[in-house]
Design an enzyme around this catalytic site. Structure first.
Site, PDB file in Angstrom:
ATOM      1  N   SER A 147       0.835  -1.202   0.000  1.00  0.00           N
ATOM      2  CA  SER A 147       0.000   0.000   0.000  1.00  0.00           C
ATOM      3  C   SER A 147       0.872   1.255   0.000  1.00  0.00           C
ATOM      4  O   SER A 147       1.649   1.462  -0.911  1.00  0.00           O
ATOM      5  CB  SER A 147      -0.964  -0.038   1.183  1.00  0.00           C
ATOM      6  OG  SER A 147      -1.925   0.979   1.060  1.00  0.00           O
ATOM      7  N   ASP A 300      -2.150   6.332  -4.281  1.00  0.00           N
ATOM      8  CA  ASP A 300      -1.000   5.644  -3.680  1.00  0.00           C
ATOM      9  C   ASP A 300      -0.516   4.529  -4.615  1.00  0.00           C
ATOM     10  O   ASP A 300      -1.105   4.289  -5.667  1.00  0.00           O
ATOM     11  CB  ASP A 300      -1.346   5.141  -2.272  1.00  0.00           C
ATOM     12  CG  ASP A 300      -2.419   4.072  -2.259  1.00  0.00           C
ATOM     13  OD1 ASP A 300      -3.134   3.932  -3.261  1.00  0.00           O
ATOM     14  OD2 ASP A 300      -2.563   3.378  -1.243  1.00  0.00           O
TER      15      ASP A 300
END
Length: 575
Positions: A147, A300
């Site tokens: 992530s 992201d």
């Protein structure tokens, strides 16, 4: 040096590991005892979401062997759950260093176990993995990503057949199977190449069609197609689909932040590839200012979170927090669907217990069912599954910069979120307003809610114990006053009990157990304490609200709410 750690390391030097790994471990033994201890003092834990850790050799690191053992455990569980069936899994990865290698390792182990594997040919956003599991009717899936963690990290997220991450009982059952894999010799490493199918463009097309179907006001985009959009993928997988999704929606004036456009696991322009961090969005903000853009968006590395920047009521560029973005998106979908005449009487939305209460208020005033679940999109996905056929899911989201729009994916999705946020900006521009103007109007209509989050790290061996002691103290002796306001309600999600502290009345909280405490005060402030499950950290979420009768009061009221949160932090001795 602890002998047990040394023995563990030597078993890697003498075991069936590749030569480069053996040499790297021997070098640690000879020259770097501190790193050796970090790498071997425990096994990298397969938690309820999968694996996440620093890359390198050792049992406590992300590498071919820890990934292979985790995959073997997951494969064993799939085979027990679906006996005598053809089992299918989908696998994706982001732009991080080694992500492709880990995805291929995962594919090979599943395939060697006789499982049919659909492996994306190249990096893809995490939400597309969720979508692919559903489209290809897979039994499970994996995405290799950490992530928004720093570049040293990588990870492995495990999914079930609905396209959501693992929930009970599967999460704990998979963990047991993974823990039962004691050695790399228990892993089937190769021999199943015929079971691997590469996928790509055909799934992209279906996914983009799904995203396009989420548009509520395409005619507004037609009139505002030159909305000036700045987008940064922050060196991640968003570049694969976000520009394409904006083109599908009909936007023609999209500017990519070139310095951050190329996928790169070293994330050379940022310290943390996280759109929640203002420094990470700095280059994008500079470009948005220079171009006099209408909206800035950043995603992201695995493209499941989105951060946005807009001009405020003074014409200054500001970054929205996750709660503000969520309120705008929820309100837009609820209001726009109603105006279009496509709202259903059984429409529902889902948020989480630490996200702004304003979403509940927006839903209540619009007579739309709103459910609050534990933190994490897997719980939103689980509730959609439970309500399927009975209620019509519209949108879910939480404060950590995540939105999940429509029921065809079951994880947070920044690709569809970017497209819809741009539609929202176009809708407001059509009326001579910005998204910030709209936010102030929502504050006037539903109440001015303001949130803040602080994270306290307790390092060292005693860190987890200190956090546990803090939680125990709050649980057994809840504060009676916070910032001079009486605490009236204690919600304990671990004990699954709510208590009215004034009357002693108790009630059951119908959610799975979770180590979260919430205090609600007489003045309506809400304070949530939530330790991290993976790090020696405890997060405190603060939510306060007041009445806003006109725009001219906005700055003064915002100062008042910020002061109230500062008062809460001081009175709880958290600063």
């Amino acid at each position: 040096m602890d002998n047990a750690i040394l023995e563990k390391a030597r078993s890697w030097v003498n075991g069936n590991y590749d030569a480069a790994t053996k040499q790297a471990v021997q070098d640690l033994i000879d020259h770097n005892p501190n790193e050796l201890m970090e790498a071997f003092y425990k096994n990298l834990e397969f938690g309820t979401g999968g694996l996440r850790g620093i890359m390198g050799v050792g049992t406590n690191r992300m590498n071919k062997y820890t990934v292979g053992m985790a995959t073997q455990g997951f494969a064993n569980y799939l085979k027990k759950t679906y006996p005598n069936q053809t089992i299918k899994v989908a696998i994706a990865h982001d732009s991080r260093n080694n992500s492709r290698f880990f995805a291929e390792t995962t594919a090979q182990v599943f395939a060697a176990n006789g499982i049919q594997v659909f492996l994306f040919e190249d990096l893809r956003p995490t939400p597309e993995l969720s979508f692919a599991i559903r489209m290809l009717q897979c039994n499970g899936g994996v995405v290799c990503t950490a992530s928004h963690n720093p570049k040293e990290y990588n990870g492995y997220k495990a999914y079930w057949n609905d396209g959501g991450q693992l929930v009970p009982p599967h999460d704990k059952n998979v963990i047991k199977e993974v823990e039962a894999i004691q050695t790399i010799d228990d892993v089937k490493w190769s021999g199943g190449d015929a079971n691997i199918t590469l996928i790509g463009a055909e799934i992209d097309k279906q996914y983009l069609n799904m995203v396009k179907s989420l548009s509520v006001n395409p005619e507004v985009i037609e009139q505002q197609k030159d909305l000036k959009i700045v987008y940064t993928p922050i060196h991640g997988s968003g570049i694969k689909l976000v520009p394409a999704a904006l083109a599908e929606f009909g936007f023609t004036n999209v500017h990519i932040v070139e310095e951050q456009a190329t996928p790169d696991g070293n994330f050379p322009t940022v310290a943390y590839p996280n759109p929640e961090e203002s420094e990470t969005m700095r280059i994008g903000l500079e470009k948005a200012k220079a171009l006099d853009a209408d909206i800035l968006l950043g995603t992201d590395p695995d493209a499941d979170r989105v951060g946005i920047g807009v001009k405020n009521h003074k014409g200054e560029w500001v970054l929205m927090n996750g709660n503000q973005t969520a309120v705008l998106a929820f309100a837009y979908l609820i209001e726009a669907r109603r105006k279009k005449g496509i709202a259903q009487p059984n429409d529902m939305v889902i948020t989480t217990i630490v996200t702004t209460e304003m979403i509940n208020e927006v839903a209540r005033q619009n007579h739309v069912a709103c459910y609050n679940v534990l933190t994490g999109f897997k719980w939103i996905a689980e509730l959609i599954k439970e309500k399927e056929g009975k209620e019509n899911y519209i949108i879910g989201g939480e404060e950590s910069f995540g939105l999940m729009i429509g029921s065809q994916i079951r994880d947070k999705d920044s690709v569809s979120a970017v497209a819809l946020l741009c539609e929202m900006a176009a809708y407001e521009k059509q009326q001579g307003k910005t998204l910030f103007d709209k936010l102030i109007e929502l504050y006037m209509q539903y109440g001015f809610y303001y949130e803040h989050l602080i994270s306290i790290t307790k390092k060292g061996m005693n860190g987890q114990k200190e956090i546990a002691a803090m939680m125990e103290s709050y649980r057994s002796n809840p504060p009676q006053l916070i910032n001079n306001s009486k605490v009236v309600t204690l919600l304990d999600y671990e004990l699954q009990t709510g208590t009215n502290l004034l009357t002693g009345e108790k009630w059951k909280i119908n959610l799975p157990k979770s180590n979260v405490l919430q205090f609600i005060t007489e003045d309506g402030s809400k304070i949530s304490a939530r330790p991290s499950g993976t790090e020696p950290k405890i997060k405190f979420y603060f939510s306060v609200h007041t009445h806003l009768s006109n725009k001219s009061e906005f700055d003064a009221k915002l100062d008042e709410l910020k002061q109230r949160i500062n008062g809460i932090i001081q009175s709880m001795q958290l600063a």
